[in-house]
Design an enzyme around this catalytic site. Structure first.
Site, PDB file in Angstrom:
ATOM      1  NE  ARG A  89     -11.381  -1.396  -0.517  1.00 21.16           N
ATOM      2  CZ  ARG A  89      -9.862  -1.280  -0.851  1.00 21.16           C
ATOM      3  NH1 ARG A  89      -9.474  -2.316  -2.685  1.00 21.16           N
ATOM      4  NH2 ARG A  89      -8.847  -1.395  -0.109  1.00 21.16           N
ATOM      5  CD  GLU A 137      -9.503  -7.732  -2.183  1.00 20.16           C
ATOM      6  OE1 GLU A 137      -8.850  -6.921  -2.834  1.00 20.16           O
ATOM      7  OE2 GLU A 137     -10.487  -7.127  -1.458  1.00 20.16           O
ATOM      8  CG  HIS A 156      -1.844  -1.003   1.320  1.00 17.35           C
ATOM      9  ND1 HIS A 156      -2.194  -2.254   1.356  1.00 17.35           N
ATOM     10  CD2 HIS A 156      -2.906  -0.449   0.087  1.00 17.35           C
ATOM     11  CE1 HIS A 156      -3.209  -2.394   0.789  1.00 17.35           C
ATOM     12  NE2 HIS A 156      -3.793  -1.699  -0.090  1.00 17.35           N
ATOM     13  CG  ASN A 212      -3.206  -4.257  -5.987  1.00 16.40           C
ATOM     14  OD1 ASN A 212      -2.835  -4.378  -7.691  1.00 16.40           O
ATOM     15  ND2 ASN A 212      -3.182  -3.227  -5.918  1.00 16.40           N
ATOM     16  CG  ASP A 213      -5.157  -8.274  -1.787  1.00 13.18           C
ATOM     17  OD1 ASP A 213      -3.892  -8.352  -1.109  1.00 13.18           O
ATOM     18  OD2 ASP A 213      -5.711  -6.990  -1.666  1.00 13.18           O
ATOM     19  CB  CYS A 247     -10.201  -0.957  -9.168  1.00 15.85           C
ATOM     20  SG  CYS A 247     -10.921  -2.195  -7.626  1.00 15.85           S
ATOM     21  NE  ARG A 257      -6.347   0.910  -2.403  1.00 14.43           N
ATOM     22  CZ  ARG A 257      -6.033   1.162  -4.067  1.00 14.43           C
ATOM     23  NH1 ARG A 257      -5.981   1.842  -4.395  1.00 14.43           N
ATOM     24  NH2 ARG A 257      -5.414  -0.728  -4.670  1.00 14.43           N
ATOM     25  NE  ARG A 286      -1.000  -5.706  -1.820  1.00 12.96           N
ATOM     26  CZ  ARG A 286      -2.323  -5.196  -1.705  1.00 12.96           C
ATOM     27  NH1 ARG A 286      -3.233  -5.598  -1.789  1.00 12.96           N
ATOM     28  NH2 ARG A 286      -2.358  -3.401  -2.208  1.00 12.96           N
TER      29      ARG A 286
HETATM   30  C1  PEP Z   1      -6.455  -4.794  -5.037  1.00 10.91           C
HETATM   31  O1  PEP Z   1      -6.447  -5.922  -4.169  1.00 10.91           O
HETATM   32  O2  PEP Z   1      -6.231  -5.100  -6.196  1.00 10.91           O
HETATM   33  C2  PEP Z   1      -7.101  -3.369  -4.881  1.00 10.91           C
HETATM   34  C3  PEP Z   1      -7.115  -2.966  -5.448  1.00 10.91           C
HETATM   35  O3  PEP Z   1      -7.379  -3.907  -3.274  1.00 10.91           O
HETATM   36  P1  PEP Z   1      -6.107  -2.711  -2.361  1.00 10.91           P
HETATM   37  O4  PEP Z   1      -4.508  -2.711  -2.918  1.00 10.91           O
HETATM   38  O5  PEP Z   1      -6.564  -2.426  -1.721  1.00 10.91           O
HETATM   39  O6  PEP Z   1      -6.040  -4.798  -1.209  1.00 10.91           O
HETATM   40 MG    MG Z   2      -7.511  -5.871  -2.098  1.00 12.83          MG
END
Ligand code: PEP
Ligand code: MG
Length: 584
Positions: free
Chosen positions: A338, A437, A192, A460-461, A508, A299, A471
């Site tokens: 979200r 995710e 993040h 991302n997740d 996203c 977020r 990550r």
């Molecule tokens: C993701 O996991 O792709 C996402 C957009 O959420 P975050 O990056 O806030 O976990």
């Molecule tokens: Mg995520």
């Protein structure tokens, strides 16, 4: 010497040249005990640190009186009163003298116990004091370990910040006016910290091994956020090359700017929604300026970070309402809010998140919200109330299966009933969606699609859980790749499941804003791509140059690829063939 280049992972593009500011987290030296002869001197060292801490807080209040709001000044005053509390400072001195432990350790022990006392009080105001105690303790340790001038808030000139690591809340508090970019030893592309840097438009390089051994405060540094490079004390020739690169960046930005004013349309006329990821209502203007047609992800946890207590329903309502008003019911755009995704690499002191061995697999996001029901209901009511002022959509993060989704929807129903009883207006038809995710949700997409209005794929997740790659861990970042065929196969499945159930599917996660991935995602059938606002003009430019049929051929053609590299090569060939990369 000089002109030394260190390689890392580029996570937020942009070239910056400035002096380095090396930030070191205060360390508690592992001296276990002191001798009885030293107790007086150690107690005196501690008392002098207390005096300095009180003075520092007073100075800060005086210096920043015009810049801080009442709440922030309240926090500083809170720290001052903790330092004067008869149960705090004397108890630390007692431990130094009786248990013969170094001052830093005594401060840490007493601070934690004192903070826990506050945390367990029923009165919300008293609970909040726990964070004041921890802040006061941190300040004392910083002074004792001689790091007091080395805080992020002491940066008052233009620098490139260099650190071992930065937390997500450190990052959102960076002053963009002074911190032109940052480089860290730790971190991964989609941690993040990196995501926030990108959305704040701060160039950043993470995962630079042994960086702190090479850079000193005051060294001139070139930071290349695209190529993941830091050049320390560059010579004249290198400086010239990078100044030219910066000029080229500016020229490209000017070319792309005109795309921010246009709708996202493919060469064959097909529409795609290009949306922005935001963290707070204040980001809305910038994202609209960059050409966002919607907000594909807010977020909300950013509102919860770097505070000493959870925001109230009213505070949250104001925030969400301001976003809703940017997307009025008369228009077509909307904003996806979200629900809270805290935990993992986003921590707060006030939500009782225990230290876990595997925080990304633990008490995070919807799991925490379904457990801390009041917190969740408060947020749901705030979002619902704001939905009366514009087009909002609600999205649940980290849904792993059907039961969790049902539980979250039941909570939403409860929030609606409470508002109904109170006669408060909201959009009764507010669309409800989930982040896809977690691989189990992706595999269950056909079932879940029957229960929601939209999906948004969080790569991302999804990448970290599908490939079992943390990550945020720079050591294994070579495995973290959204072009992995296993990930692409899940995306393909989710998109098909969504369309078969006639619901929309967006993305996203970071993949959505990658110029190389955009044609492939278009071919896989995504309806919306949501990204850091700064990436929007380029995404629209790319879409304007491709057509649906070619993108589908690309998506079909990679079905037989067995490695991420093979898929990347096809995507690169496609980009070259269609003239998508501005550098080529
Ligand atoms: C993701 O996991 O792709 C996402 C957009 O959420 P975050 O990056 O806030 O976990
Ligand atoms: Mg995520």
């Amino acid at each position: 010497m000089g002109n030394e280049s260190c390689k890392g992972i580029g996570v937020s593009e942009g070239i910056r040249i400035a002096k380095a500011f090396v930030y070191r987290q205060p360390v508690v030296h592992e001296v276990k005990s002191i001798s009885a002869d030293c107790a007086d001197a150690e107690a005196a060292r501690f008392q002098s640190a207390v005096k300095n801490a009180v003075q520092a807080v007073e100075d800060l209040i005086a210096r920043s009186a015009n810049m801080l709001d009442e709440k922030q000044i309240g926090i500083l005053k809170g720290q001052k009163s903790i330092l004067a509390d008869p149960a705090y400072v004397p108890e630390i001195e007692k431990r130094i003298r009786k248990q013969l432990i170094p001052a830093e350790q005594a401060v840490k022990q007493v601070t934690e116990q004192f903070a826990a006392l506050f945390e367990n009080m029923p009165n919300p105001y008293m609970k909040e004091r726990a964070a004041d105690v921890r802040d006061a303790g941190r300040r004392l340790v910083q002074i004792l370990s001689g790091e007091a001038g080395n805080t992020l808030s002491s940066i008052h000139e233009k620098v490139i910040l260099v650190a071992d690591d930065l937390s997500a809340s450190d990052t959102i508090q960076l002053d963009r006016q002074y911190v032109l970019g940052f480089a860290t030893e730790k971190g991964g592309k989609t941690a993040h910290t990196s995501i926030f840097a990108k959305s704040m438009g701060i160039p950043a390089v993470v995962g630079v091994t042994d960086l702190l051994d090479h850079v000193h405060s005051g060294d001139t540094l070139i930071l290349d956020g695209e190529n993941g490079e830091c050049i320390i004390s560059p010579d004249e020739k290198t400086l010239k090359i990078y100044r030219e690169k910066m000029e080229k960046e500016n020229r490209q930005r000017a070319i792309l700017e005109k795309f921010s004013k246009q709708k996202a349309v493919l060469a064959d006329g097909k529409r795609m929604i290009v949306a922005a990821n935001i963290g707070a209502a204040k980001d809305t203007d910038f994202c609209l300026n960059q050409g966002a047609e919607a907000v594909g992800l807010m977020r909300t946890e950013q509102i919860f970070l770097s505070r000493t207590s959870a925001p109230t329903e009213e505070e949250q309502f104001k925030e969400y309402k301001a976003v809703a008003e940017a997307f009025p019911s008369s228009g077509t755009g909307s904003a996806i809010i979200r629900t809270l995704d805290i935990g993992g690499d986003k921590e707060t002191s006030y939500l009782s998140i225990p230290k876990e061995k595997n925080p990304f697999l633990g008490y995070r996001a919807i799991r925490l919200c379904l457990d801390q029901k009041e917190l969740f209901l408060t947020q749901l009511k705030a979002i619902l109330r704001a939905s009366a002022f514009g087009n909002l959509r609600i999205m649940f993060p980290m849904i792993s299966g059907h039961e969790e989704l049902t539980a979250a929807k039941n909570m939403l129903q409860e929030a609606k009933s409470q508002l109904d009883k109170a006669g408060i207006a909201y959009d009764a038809k507010i669309p409800v969606g989930i982040m896809v995710e977690i691989p189990s949700a992706a595999l269950m997409a056909r079932t879940l699609a029957k229960e929601v209005d939209f999906f948004s794929i969080g790569t991302n997740d999804l990448v970290q859980y599908t490939l079992a790659v943390d990550r945020g861990n720079e050591k294994i970042s070579y495995l973290y790749d959204y072009f992995n065929p296993a990930v692409i196969s899940l995306i393909r499945h989710v998109a098909q499941a969504a369309h078969d159930s006639h619901i929309s599917v967006g993305m996203c996660g970071g993949m959505a804003g990658d110029p190389l991935a955009i044609p492939l995602l278009t071919g896989l059938g995504l309806d919306e791509l949501s990204m850091a606002a700064g990436a929007i003009p380029q995404a629209k430019y790319i879409l304007s140059k491709v057509n649906t049929a070619d993108c589908r051929v690309l998506a079909d053609s990679i079905a037989d690829c067995t490695t991420p590299q093979a898929i990347r090569i096809r995507a690169q060939a496609f980009a070259k063939e269609h003239g998508l990369l501005m550098d080529s």
